[in-house]
Design a protein around this motif. Sequence first.
Motif, PDB file in Angstrom:
ATOM      1  N   SER A  83     -24.626  14.612   6.449  1.00  0.00           N
ATOM      2  CA  SER A  83     -24.693  15.220   5.120  1.00  0.00           C
ATOM      3  C   SER A  83     -26.001  14.879   4.406  1.00  0.00           C
ATOM      4  O   SER A  83     -26.590  15.729   3.726  1.00  0.00           O
ATOM      5  CB  SER A  83     -23.506  14.769   4.275  1.00  0.00           C
ATOM      6  OG  SER A  83     -23.369  15.584   3.138  1.00  0.00           O
ATOM      7  N   VAL A  84     -26.461  13.640   4.544  1.00  0.00           N
ATOM      8  CA  VAL A  84     -27.731  13.249   3.925  1.00  0.00           C
ATOM      9  C   VAL A  84     -28.877  14.095   4.476  1.00  0.00           C
ATOM     10  O   VAL A  84     -29.766  14.530   3.737  1.00  0.00           O
ATOM     11  CB  VAL A  84     -28.004  11.748   4.157  1.00  0.00           C
ATOM     12  CG1 VAL A  84     -29.443  11.401   3.770  1.00  0.00           C
ATOM     13  CG2 VAL A  84     -27.030  10.894   3.346  1.00  0.00           C
ATOM     14  N   LEU A  85     -28.831  14.362   5.772  1.00  0.00           N
ATOM     15  CA  LEU A  85     -29.924  15.098   6.426  1.00  0.00           C
ATOM     16  C   LEU A  85     -29.818  16.608   6.250  1.00  0.00           C
ATOM     17  O   LEU A  85     -30.824  17.292   6.052  1.00  0.00           O
ATOM     18  CB  LEU A  85     -29.954  14.768   7.913  1.00  0.00           C
ATOM     19  CG  LEU A  85     -30.313  13.313   8.274  1.00  0.00           C
ATOM     20  CD1 LEU A  85     -30.153  13.084   9.773  1.00  0.00           C
ATOM     21  CD2 LEU A  85     -31.735  12.989   7.833  1.00  0.00           C
ATOM     22  N   TYR A  86     -28.578  17.140   6.325  1.00  0.00           N
ATOM     23  CA  TYR A  86     -28.416  18.595   6.370  1.00  0.00           C
ATOM     24  C   TYR A  86     -27.561  19.169   5.226  1.00  0.00           C
ATOM     25  O   TYR A  86     -27.390  20.391   5.135  1.00  0.00           O
ATOM     26  CB  TYR A  86     -27.795  19.011   7.709  1.00  0.00           C
ATOM     27  CG  TYR A  86     -28.592  18.524   8.899  1.00  0.00           C
ATOM     28  CD1 TYR A  86     -29.815  19.113   9.232  1.00  0.00           C
ATOM     29  CD2 TYR A  86     -28.138  17.462   9.683  1.00  0.00           C
ATOM     30  CE1 TYR A  86     -30.564  18.671  10.315  1.00  0.00           C
ATOM     31  CE2 TYR A  86     -28.872  17.013  10.772  1.00  0.00           C
ATOM     32  CZ  TYR A  86     -30.092  17.610  11.081  1.00  0.00           C
ATOM     33  OH  TYR A  86     -30.820  17.162  12.152  1.00  0.00           O
ATOM     34  N   GLY A  87     -26.991  18.290   4.390  1.00  0.00           N
ATOM     35  CA  GLY A  87     -26.219  18.777   3.251  1.00  0.00           C
ATOM     36  C   GLY A  87     -24.807  19.224   3.570  1.00  0.00           C
ATOM     37  O   GLY A  87     -24.148  19.852   2.738  1.00  0.00           O
ATOM     38  N   ILE A  88     -24.317  18.920   4.764  1.00  0.00           N
ATOM     39  CA  ILE A  88     -22.973  19.313   5.190  1.00  0.00           C
ATOM     40  C   ILE A  88     -22.225  18.067   5.676  1.00  0.00           C
ATOM     41  O   ILE A  88     -22.761  17.309   6.479  1.00  0.00           O
ATOM     42  CB  ILE A  88     -23.021  20.354   6.335  1.00  0.00           C
ATOM     43  CG1 ILE A  88     -23.765  21.616   5.866  1.00  0.00           C
ATOM     44  CG2 ILE A  88     -21.633  20.712   6.825  1.00  0.00           C
ATOM     45  CD1 ILE A  88     -23.997  22.615   6.983  1.00  0.00           C
ATOM     46  N   PRO A  89     -20.998  17.816   5.227  1.00  0.00           N
ATOM     47  CA  PRO A  89     -20.156  18.637   4.339  1.00  0.00           C
ATOM     48  C   PRO A  89     -20.158  18.188   2.875  1.00  0.00           C
ATOM     49  O   PRO A  89     -19.632  18.887   2.015  1.00  0.00           O
ATOM     50  CB  PRO A  89     -18.762  18.423   4.932  1.00  0.00           C
ATOM     51  CG  PRO A  89     -18.794  17.009   5.419  1.00  0.00           C
ATOM     52  CD  PRO A  89     -20.206  16.771   5.907  1.00  0.00           C
ATOM     53  N   GLY A 103     -28.993   4.397   9.899  1.00  0.00           N
ATOM     54  CA  GLY A 103     -29.525   5.658   9.411  1.00  0.00           C
ATOM     55  C   GLY A 103     -29.766   5.546   7.918  1.00  0.00           C
ATOM     56  O   GLY A 103     -30.470   4.654   7.454  1.00  0.00           O
ATOM     57  N   ASN A 104     -29.128   6.428   7.151  1.00  0.00           N
ATOM     58  CA  ASN A 104     -29.300   6.442   5.700  1.00  0.00           C
ATOM     59  C   ASN A 104     -28.102   5.868   4.948  1.00  0.00           C
ATOM     60  O   ASN A 104     -28.051   5.942   3.721  1.00  0.00           O
ATOM     61  CB  ASN A 104     -29.528   7.888   5.232  1.00  0.00           C
ATOM     62  CG  ASN A 104     -30.785   8.499   5.826  1.00  0.00           C
ATOM     63  OD1 ASN A 104     -31.891   8.142   5.465  1.00  0.00           O
ATOM     64  ND2 ASN A 104     -30.607   9.430   6.758  1.00  0.00           N
ATOM     65  N   ILE A 105     -27.157   5.295   5.675  1.00  0.00           N
ATOM     66  CA  ILE A 105     -25.896   4.894   5.063  1.00  0.00           C
ATOM     67  C   ILE A 105     -25.721   3.377   5.103  1.00  0.00           C
ATOM     68  O   ILE A 105     -25.795   2.766   6.175  1.00  0.00           O
ATOM     69  CB  ILE A 105     -24.699   5.566   5.779  1.00  0.00           C
ATOM     70  CG1 ILE A 105     -24.937   7.070   5.913  1.00  0.00           C
ATOM     71  CG2 ILE A 105     -23.415   5.267   5.030  1.00  0.00           C
ATOM     72  CD1 ILE A 105     -25.171   7.794   4.598  1.00  0.00           C
ATOM     73  N   PRO A 106     -25.471   2.730   3.942  1.00  0.00           N
ATOM     74  CA  PRO A 106     -25.206   1.288   3.914  1.00  0.00           C
ATOM     75  C   PRO A 106     -23.949   0.943   4.720  1.00  0.00           C
ATOM     76  O   PRO A 106     -22.975   1.698   4.729  1.00  0.00           O
ATOM     77  CB  PRO A 106     -24.998   0.985   2.424  1.00  0.00           C
ATOM     78  CG  PRO A 106     -25.666   2.118   1.708  1.00  0.00           C
ATOM     79  CD  PRO A 106     -25.490   3.320   2.588  1.00  0.00           C
ATOM     80  N   LEU A 107     -23.968  -0.196   5.385  1.00  0.00           N
ATOM     81  CA  LEU A 107     -22.829  -0.598   6.205  1.00  0.00           C
ATOM     82  C   LEU A 107     -21.559  -0.780   5.384  1.00  0.00           C
ATOM     83  O   LEU A 107     -20.447  -0.635   5.901  1.00  0.00           O
ATOM     84  CB  LEU A 107     -23.157  -1.898   6.951  1.00  0.00           C
ATOM     85  CG  LEU A 107     -24.332  -1.831   7.941  1.00  0.00           C
ATOM     86  CD1 LEU A 107     -24.488  -3.171   8.654  1.00  0.00           C
ATOM     87  CD2 LEU A 107     -24.105  -0.713   8.959  1.00  0.00           C
ATOM     88  N   THR A 108     -21.715  -1.120   4.103  1.00  0.00           N
ATOM     89  CA  THR A 108     -20.543  -1.366   3.258  1.00  0.00           C
ATOM     90  C   THR A 108     -19.742  -0.100   2.958  1.00  0.00           C
ATOM     91  O   THR A 108     -18.577  -0.192   2.556  1.00  0.00           O
ATOM     92  CB  THR A 108     -20.970  -2.001   1.926  1.00  0.00           C
ATOM     93  OG1 THR A 108     -21.977  -1.169   1.311  1.00  0.00           O
ATOM     94  CG2 THR A 108     -21.538  -3.398   2.148  1.00  0.00           C
ATOM     95  N   VAL A 109     -20.339   1.067   3.157  1.00  0.00           N
ATOM     96  CA  VAL A 109     -19.652   2.320   2.838  1.00  0.00           C
ATOM     97  C   VAL A 109     -18.404   2.491   3.703  1.00  0.00           C
ATOM     98  O   VAL A 109     -17.361   2.971   3.231  1.00  0.00           O
ATOM     99  CB  VAL A 109     -20.606   3.519   3.019  1.00  0.00           C
ATOM    100  CG1 VAL A 109     -19.849   4.838   2.911  1.00  0.00           C
ATOM    101  CG2 VAL A 109     -21.716   3.462   1.971  1.00  0.00           C
ATOM    102  N   GLY A 110     -18.480   2.073   4.963  1.00  0.00           N
ATOM    103  CA  GLY A 110     -17.322   2.187   5.850  1.00  0.00           C
ATOM    104  C   GLY A 110     -16.129   1.405   5.354  1.00  0.00           C
ATOM    105  O   GLY A 110     -14.978   1.828   5.517  1.00  0.00           O
ATOM    106  N   LEU A 111     -16.377   0.266   4.710  1.00  0.00           N
ATOM    107  CA  LEU A 111     -15.291  -0.549   4.172  1.00  0.00           C
ATOM    108  C   LEU A 111     -14.598   0.165   3.023  1.00  0.00           C
ATOM    109  O   LEU A 111     -13.371   0.096   2.872  1.00  0.00           O
ATOM    110  CB  LEU A 111     -15.827  -1.907   3.713  1.00  0.00           C
ATOM    111  CG  LEU A 111     -14.797  -2.970   3.331  1.00  0.00           C
ATOM    112  CD1 LEU A 111     -13.879  -3.259   4.504  1.00  0.00           C
ATOM    113  CD2 LEU A 111     -15.500  -4.242   2.870  1.00  0.00           C
ATOM    114  N   GLY A 112     -15.390   0.864   2.203  1.00  0.00           N
ATOM    115  CA  GLY A 112     -14.808   1.620   1.102  1.00  0.00           C
ATOM    116  C   GLY A 112     -13.899   2.731   1.608  1.00  0.00           C
ATOM    117  O   GLY A 112     -12.796   2.938   1.083  1.00  0.00           O
TER     118      GLY A 112
END
Length: 304
Positions: A83-89, A103-112
Amino acid sequence: MRELQNNNKKSYSIGWGMLLVYTIIALLPIFVNTEQAQQIASLPMLVNIIFTVFVAVNFFGWKDMLVFYLISFVVTLIVENISVLYGIPFGFFEHYQAGPRIGNIPLTVGLGYFYYAMLGWIFADLIVGRLAEKNKWAAILGRPLIGMVVASAIDAIYDPVGSQIMGMYGYPYGGGFFGVPLSNSIGWFINVFLILFLFELASMFLLKHSHQYRWVGTPSIWHLQAVILLGLQAISPIVSFFIMPNQLVADGAGVVWNSHDLYETVSLIALHTMIFYLLVGVTTWLRRRNELSTMQETSAVKRS
């Protein structure tokens, strides 16, 4: 058996204690100044995650809980990076949090996502119940479909605050929901559905021979506590609406929003979603507990 029951009672007590701690922390901003309230704004989410991990371990066991987390972690990193790269979804967006990334995503996001998805799954399991005994695929699809809506609703009351007030992430093209686009909710539906559906498939093998499987489809105390936690999510936005000072905030497209309106809107959403889930969940739990008790009494009479 008695030892197992005693361990369950201890675990239940810890769960009730965590719900009490969450309530106190969510109400704490009322009793401190604005600066202190902003500093502790992330504490309720931390308690949410700790509580969800605790319930998941007791519900499934460590191994299956870690499998759930691994699925949520991998799926989220793949979908959000796309989504960060291509805007989907989700639409185009950017994380501003510090810390290690893939990539562009913090590791903590998976925990959320683990917290959102697990809470949605437990609520859905309470609603679906023993449907799996009659129609396995109806349950395998039903829990992810219900769970994705619940998880997305939780996100809806936090997303504008996280992006516009706390500055954790942002959408460069803005959106009609205080800078958050509609595509974000579509992304949540897709991402959480994938997490829960893949977990359902994994559960066909992982939980088949596990003693923890006894909780799935039954109206357990864990279901009740998870439902109550859903209802408690309404506290933070409502408290913020009453105590936080009004300010003007601009989204990624340069549109200026009134923070007081933002808090009022997410409070309204919380009242019509989280309280609804609480009422439906508690009444369903009470009804199914009564049905279970009746079945057990009938079975005991037949045996005698």
